[in-house]
Structure formats: structure tokens, C-alpha cells
Design a protein around this motif. Structure first.
Motif, PDB file in Angstrom:
ATOM      1  N   TYR A 285      36.994  43.334  40.371  1.00  0.00           N
ATOM      2  CA  TYR A 285      37.656  42.983  41.621  1.00  0.00           C
ATOM      3  C   TYR A 285      37.463  44.137  42.599  1.00  0.00           C
ATOM      4  CZ  TYR A 285      40.400  38.787  40.421  1.00  0.00           C
ATOM      5  OH  TYR A 285      40.801  37.518  40.107  1.00  0.00           O
ATOM      6  N   TYR A 286      37.634  43.822  43.881  1.00  0.00           N
ATOM      7  CA  TYR A 286      37.617  44.868  44.871  1.00  0.00           C
ATOM      8  C   TYR A 286      38.610  44.537  45.982  1.00  0.00           C
ATOM      9  CZ  TYR A 286      34.619  41.885  47.808  1.00  0.00           C
ATOM     10  OH  TYR A 286      34.118  40.859  48.566  1.00  0.00           O
ATOM     11  N   SER A 287      38.912  45.564  46.770  1.00  0.00           N
ATOM     12  CA  SER A 287      39.875  45.408  47.861  1.00  0.00           C
ATOM     13  C   SER A 287      39.380  46.172  49.084  1.00  0.00           C
ATOM     14  CB  SER A 287      41.241  45.940  47.427  1.00  0.00           C
ATOM     15  OG  SER A 287      42.118  46.019  48.527  1.00  0.00           O
ATOM     16  N   VAL A 288      39.510  45.569  50.242  1.00  0.00           N
ATOM     17  CA  VAL A 288      39.060  46.219  51.468  1.00  0.00           C
ATOM     18  C   VAL A 288      40.226  46.770  52.283  1.00  0.00           C
ATOM     19  CG1 VAL A 288      36.979  44.823  51.516  1.00  0.00           C
ATOM     20  CG2 VAL A 288      38.977  44.100  52.812  1.00  0.00           C
ATOM     21  N   GLY A 289      41.418  46.666  51.728  1.00  0.00           N
ATOM     22  CA  GLY A 289      42.592  47.210  52.395  1.00  0.00           C
ATOM     23  C   GLY A 289      43.840  46.615  51.781  1.00  0.00           C
ATOM     24  N   ALA A 290      44.979  47.173  52.148  1.00  0.00           N
ATOM     25  CA  ALA A 290      46.239  46.677  51.605  1.00  0.00           C
ATOM     26  C   ALA A 290      46.391  45.188  51.901  1.00  0.00           C
ATOM     27  CB  ALA A 290      47.398  47.462  52.196  1.00  0.00           C
ATOM     28  N   GLY A 291      46.706  44.426  50.867  1.00  0.00           N
ATOM     29  CA  GLY A 291      46.916  43.003  50.999  1.00  0.00           C
ATOM     30  C   GLY A 291      45.661  42.150  50.924  1.00  0.00           C
ATOM     31  N   ILE A 292      44.485  42.780  50.798  1.00  0.00           N
ATOM     32  CA  ILE A 292      43.212  42.024  50.792  1.00  0.00           C
ATOM     33  C   ILE A 292      42.430  42.359  49.526  1.00  0.00           C
ATOM     34  CG2 ILE A 292      41.103  41.492  52.041  1.00  0.00           C
ATOM     35  CD1 ILE A 292      42.454  42.743  54.530  1.00  0.00           C
ATOM     36  N   THR A 293      42.223  41.333  48.689  1.00  0.00           N
ATOM     37  CA  THR A 293      41.443  41.529  47.470  1.00  0.00           C
ATOM     38  C   THR A 293      40.460  40.375  47.319  1.00  0.00           C
ATOM     39  OG1 THR A 293      43.011  40.329  46.054  1.00  0.00           O
ATOM     40  CG2 THR A 293      43.369  42.700  46.336  1.00  0.00           C
ATOM     41  N   ASP A 294      39.432  40.598  46.522  1.00  0.00           N
ATOM     42  CA  ASP A 294      38.458  39.542  46.279  1.00  0.00           C
ATOM     43  C   ASP A 294      37.805  39.764  44.921  1.00  0.00           C
ATOM     44  OD1 ASP A 294      35.956  37.903  48.400  1.00  0.00           O
ATOM     45  OD2 ASP A 294      37.016  37.245  46.603  1.00  0.00           O
ATOM     46  N   LYS A 295      37.245  38.659  44.375  1.00  0.00           N
ATOM     47  CA  LYS A 295      36.640  38.717  43.056  1.00  0.00           C
ATOM     48  C   LYS A 295      35.283  39.389  43.111  1.00  0.00           C
ATOM     49  CE  LYS A 295      38.881  34.434  41.584  1.00  0.00           C
ATOM     50  NZ  LYS A 295      38.690  33.027  41.161  1.00  0.00           N
ATOM     51  N   GLY A 296      34.973  40.076  42.007  1.00  0.00           N
ATOM     52  CA  GLY A 296      33.646  40.633  41.823  1.00  0.00           C
ATOM     53  C   GLY A 296      32.835  39.752  40.895  1.00  0.00           C
ATOM     54  N   GLU A 297      32.018  40.381  40.094  1.00  0.00           N
ATOM     55  CA  GLU A 297      31.086  39.674  39.213  1.00  0.00           C
ATOM     56  C   GLU A 297      31.753  39.075  37.977  1.00  0.00           C
ATOM     57  OE1 GLU A 297      26.729  40.877  37.246  1.00  0.00           O
ATOM     58  OE2 GLU A 297      27.945  42.351  38.307  1.00  0.00           O
ATOM     59  N   VAL A 298      32.771  39.774  37.419  1.00  0.00           N
ATOM     60  CA  VAL A 298      33.378  39.356  36.153  1.00  0.00           C
ATOM     61  C   VAL A 298      34.900  39.343  36.257  1.00  0.00           C
ATOM     62  CG1 VAL A 298      31.452  40.023  34.660  1.00  0.00           C
ATOM     63  CG2 VAL A 298      33.119  41.756  35.333  1.00  0.00           C
ATOM     64  N   PRO A 299      35.507  38.476  37.063  1.00  0.00           N
ATOM     65  CA  PRO A 299      36.950  38.531  37.302  1.00  0.00           C
ATOM     66  C   PRO A 299      37.817  37.811  36.267  1.00  0.00           C
ATOM     67  CG  PRO A 299      35.969  36.821  38.625  1.00  0.00           C
ATOM     68  CD  PRO A 299      34.838  37.477  37.891  1.00  0.00           C
ATOM     69  N   ASN A 300      37.205  36.948  35.426  1.00  0.00           N
ATOM     70  CA  ASN A 300      38.010  36.112  34.539  1.00  0.00           C
ATOM     71  C   ASN A 300      38.827  36.947  33.561  1.00  0.00           C
ATOM     72  OD1 ASN A 300      36.955  33.900  35.796  1.00  0.00           O
ATOM     73  ND2 ASN A 300      35.470  33.451  34.191  1.00  0.00           N
ATOM     74  N   GLY A 301      40.127  36.633  33.475  1.00  0.00           N
ATOM     75  CA  GLY A 301      41.024  37.336  32.570  1.00  0.00           C
ATOM     76  C   GLY A 301      41.745  38.499  33.211  1.00  0.00           C
ATOM     77  N   TYR A 302      41.479  38.737  34.493  1.00  0.00           N
ATOM     78  CA  TYR A 302      42.071  39.871  35.197  1.00  0.00           C
ATOM     79  C   TYR A 302      42.740  39.414  36.498  1.00  0.00           C
ATOM     80  CZ  TYR A 302      38.595  42.216  32.257  1.00  0.00           C
ATOM     81  OH  TYR A 302      37.822  42.632  31.201  1.00  0.00           O
ATOM     82  N   ASN A 303      43.698  40.212  36.945  1.00  0.00           N
ATOM     83  CA  ASN A 303      44.296  40.008  38.262  1.00  0.00           C
ATOM     84  C   ASN A 303      44.539  41.364  38.915  1.00  0.00           C
ATOM     85  OD1 ASN A 303      44.829  37.178  39.011  1.00  0.00           O
ATOM     86  ND2 ASN A 303      45.902  37.153  37.053  1.00  0.00           N
ATOM     87  N   VAL A 304      44.543  41.380  40.241  1.00  0.00           N
ATOM     88  CA  VAL A 304      44.801  42.618  40.961  1.00  0.00           C
ATOM     89  C   VAL A 304      45.776  42.359  42.093  1.00  0.00           C
ATOM     90  CG1 VAL A 304      42.560  43.699  40.457  1.00  0.00           C
ATOM     91  CG2 VAL A 304      42.828  42.247  42.489  1.00  0.00           C
ATOM     92  N   SER A 305      46.312  43.446  42.616  1.00  0.00           N
ATOM     93  CA  SER A 305      47.128  43.403  43.821  1.00  0.00           C
ATOM     94  C   SER A 305      46.896  44.694  44.575  1.00  0.00           C
ATOM     95  CB  SER A 305      48.612  43.226  43.469  1.00  0.00           C
ATOM     96  OG  SER A 305      49.045  44.306  42.647  1.00  0.00           O
ATOM     97  N   ARG A 306      47.169  44.673  45.852  1.00  0.00           N
ATOM     98  CA  ARG A 306      47.003  45.894  46.658  1.00  0.00           C
ATOM     99  C   ARG A 306      48.106  45.908  47.714  1.00  0.00           C
ATOM    100  NH1 ARG A 306      42.340  48.641  49.052  1.00  0.00           N
ATOM    101  NH2 ARG A 306      43.062  50.763  49.463  1.00  0.00           N
ATOM    102  N   SER A 307      49.225  46.492  47.340  1.00  0.00           N
ATOM    103  CA  SER A 307      50.363  46.517  48.262  1.00  0.00           C
ATOM    104  C   SER A 307      50.360  47.774  49.126  1.00  0.00           C
ATOM    105  CB  SER A 307      51.679  46.402  47.495  1.00  0.00           C
ATOM    106  OG  SER A 307      51.774  47.434  46.531  1.00  0.00           O
TER     107      SER A 307
END
Lengths: 114, 112
Positions: free
Chosen positions: A47-69
Motif C-alpha cells: 500500500y502507499y499513501s500520498v498524504g494524511a487521509g489518502i491511501t491506495d493499493k499497491g501490487e500485493v494488497p490482499n490480506g492487509y489494510n492501512v490508514s493514514r490519520s
């Protein structure tokens, strides 16, 4: 200036357990990334994030979750651990995300799922 | 599938010798090619990088050679030292989000 820090360094989980891998950077970087590294496979973007509150999936996201507060923190959550998630996990950050902007990596978390 | 293919998997070189690691890519939209160095138990660290508008970049003992028509690039480590023993990853990027596609890595061992 600690750079990118990750906790824990090592962890053993049983199948089905959950955990959160912590990542913090003190460089005021907007862009943050989670990679997993498997032997002979290089690093794969989860996963990756471009700033607080914004995240997006990468190549292998299954089974994972993210947050960016916040700008500083980018935790990675494993909800139902599986043996396939045994790996070394690296968090990285960069200032602008533009090509040529260095990604700084943390020291990694070695996770074993049994 | 692996968008960046790296070879060899490992190599052993004597102190003072030249280490050469090769990478090939398929996507012609890639426009930034960094090399990362990783020591055991540590995270990768940027070593040197190149853009496709130049054919060679040198920083100290490390040189990247880039062949756009062949879609290949390589890392040369001149006068290899035992302290260069590490795993080296090539990578490529094509968007403004900084996302990197990594090669599988090459473990380099420099013998005294």
C-alpha cells in the motif's frame, strides 16, 4: 532526526491472529509506502499513501489494510494472519513522490506466521 | 509478473575486482532507475540513480550504464571492497507517486 522507525523488529503470530505494524517518520514526508520482501523476490509494494487521509493499493494488497490519520504515521494492519504473510516488511517515505526523490526505508519488521 | 528482471542472483568477486549487475525492463514508460544497497538486517538505501536521457552516471566507484534501445541498465562496482558486500536491487519508476518496481536482488560477496 530518527528518519523512518518501525516497530516491532520481530514478531511471531499464529494463523488467524491480527496485528498492526507501526511506521513513523519525522521528516515531514507526504508520501509513505509499505513493502514486503521475500527471499529471491525483491520488494513488492503493498500500500502507499500520498498524504494524511489518502491511501491506495499497491501490487500485493490482499490480506492487509492501512490508514493514514497523520503525516507522521502509516500503520499496516494484518487482520487474519496466514503463513503466506511470513515476510520482512519495510516502510518507506519520500518528500514529494516525484521521480528522483529518494525513498528512505525503515529497518524492517520480520514477521513469522505459524 | 516481474517487470524488472535482475541478474545474477549472486556473485563473488575478489577485492579490487569489478562487480557487474544487470537489469532488464519491459515497460518503456519507466523513466527513473535507482539502485538500492541493503546490508543484512537493514532497510535498503539509495545508492545511485539514472534517468533515461543519459547513458552513464558515475558516483565514486559506482557507475550505472543505461541502454535505452535494449531496455537494459547495469551497475558496475569498480575496485570492489569487502565493505561492498551487500544485496543490490535495481528498480524502476514511471509515475509521480514514487512507486517503485524492484528487481529480485543480487547478493554480492567481496572476498579479501
Amino acid at each position: 532526526n530518527a528518519g523512518v522507525t518501525q516497530t516491532p523488529k520481530f514478531r511471531i503470530l499464529k494463523i488467524g491472529q491480527s496485528m498492526t505494524l507501526q511506521c513513523t517518520q519525522d521528516m515531514n514526508h507526504n508520501y509513505m509506502y509499505w513493502y514486503r520482501q521475500d527471499p529471491g523476490m525483491g520488494l513488492k509494494l503493498i500500500y502507499y499513501s500520498v498524504g494524511a487521509g489518502i491511501t491506495d493499493k499497491g501490487e500485493v494488497p490482499n490480506g492487509y489494510n492501512v490508514s493514514r490519520s497523520t503525516t507522521e504515521d502509516f500503520p499496516l494492519r494484518l487482520e487474519l494472519a496466514a503463513p503466506s504473510q511470513t515476510s520482512v516488511y519495510f516502510c518507506a517515505s519520500t518528500g514529494t513522490g516525484s521521480r528522483g526523490d529518494t525513498q528512505y526505508f525503515g529497518p524492517g519488521t520480520r514477521l513469522t506466521v505459524l | 509478473q516481474q517487470q524488472v528482471k535482475q541478474s545474477p542472483q549472486s556473485l563473488i568477486v575478489q577485492k579490487g575486482g569489478i562487480s557487474i549487475i544487470n537489469c532488464a525492463y519491459e515497460n518503456t514508460a519507466f523513466d527513473y532507475f535507482p539502485w538500492y544497497q541493503q546490508f543484512p538486517g537493514k532497510g535498503p538505501a539509495l545508492l545511485i540513480a539514472i534517468r533515461p536521457d543519459v547513458s552513464e552516471k558515475k558516483e565514486g566507484r559506482f557507475t550505472i550504464s543505461f541502454n535505452k534501445s535494449a531496455k537494459q541498465f547495469s551497475l558496475h562496482i569498480m575496485d570492489s571492497q569487502p565493505g561492498d558486500s551487500a544485496t543490490y536491487f535495481c528498480a524502476a519508476s514511471l509515475d509521480s507517486w514514487g512507486k517503485l518496481q524492484f528487481g529480485a536482488g543480487t547478493q554480492v560477496v567481496v572476498t579479501p
